[in-house]
Design a protein around this motif. Structure first.
Motif: not given
Length: 234
Positions: A85-89, A92, A142, A232
């Protein structure tokens, strides 16, 4: 009385014996390798664990290499299919670490398969190819470069493999006294045996209640998240 003869070497399928199949061989082979390492996985040992003759095994598999391939396939079956889940990396990453640890913790010494054995390329499960691809895609999505994504995946493997081997393997097989000593820089009995050694910080830590394997692993995962955050791209 029947004169029909059972195929030579094949174990009887009565009397409580489970039929010898490739699935059973792979499972028992991984149990042995996971607890004691692949060097202990011999055809004789495998036959003993299953409760059949060595010849009976050769009615099902061609050789030890096929047994190793079956164990490798079984190992891959144990590994979870991670949801990314990239919205909750961050969540994850925590979950991927926990799930991988749980899987390898059940067969810790099998993590050394790449050192002890060579798996036949054509027998490698497709899952073994797809999983790294999905992990890398998640890391790139991400904000990591492919180069940094490769590095992070490498860190992940070293940390999970290393933890299950060096910490969980002993922790799960020790009493509470040994577990306490595992998380002190220097075990308390060693310090007591050498009072002349100047090690005030180690003595201070040894006097405090030790943490647990779960505490240490949680700290490891948070450090991994901190590393990814720093890599990142903004």
């Amino acid at each position: 009385m029947t004169t029909e003869r059972r195929k030579r070497g094949r174990p009887p399928r009565t009397g409580g014996h489970e039929p010898v199949t490739k699935e059973l061989i792979g499972k028992v082979a991984l149990d042995i390798a996971g607890a004691e390492g692949f060097p202990q996985l011999t055809m004789r040992r495998l036959a003993t664990e299953i409760g059949v003759t060595v010849r009976a095994l050769y009615n099902v598999v061609a050789d030890r290499q096929e047994v190793v391939d079956l164990a490798a396939a079984r190992l891959m079956e144990l590994l979870p299919v991670h949801e990314f889940d990239t919205d909750d990396w961050q969540g994850t990453v925590r979950r991927v670490y926990r799930e991988a640890r749980a899987a390898y913790r059940s067969v810790p010494r099998a993590t050394l398969i790449s050192l002890d054995e060579t798996v036949t390329p054509s027998e490698v499960p497709v899952k073994r190819i797809i999983q790294p691809e999905r992990f890398l895609a998640f890391l790139v999505a991400i904000g990591l470069s492919l180069e940094n994504a490769l590095a992070v995946r490498g860190f992940f493997l070293v940390e999970v493999f290393g933890f299950t081997l060096l910490v969980d393997y002993r922790y799960d097989r020790s009493d509470e006294q040994i577990r306490q000593m595992m998380f002190h820089p220097v075990p308390r009995p060693w310090l007591a045996a050498h009072p002349e050694v100047d090690a005030p910080l180690s003595r201070q830590v040894a006097a405090q209640p030790a943490g647990t394997a779960d505490d240490l692993f949680a700290a490891l995962v948070e450090r991994a998240i901190h590393t990814i955050e720093g890599l990142r791209q903004t």
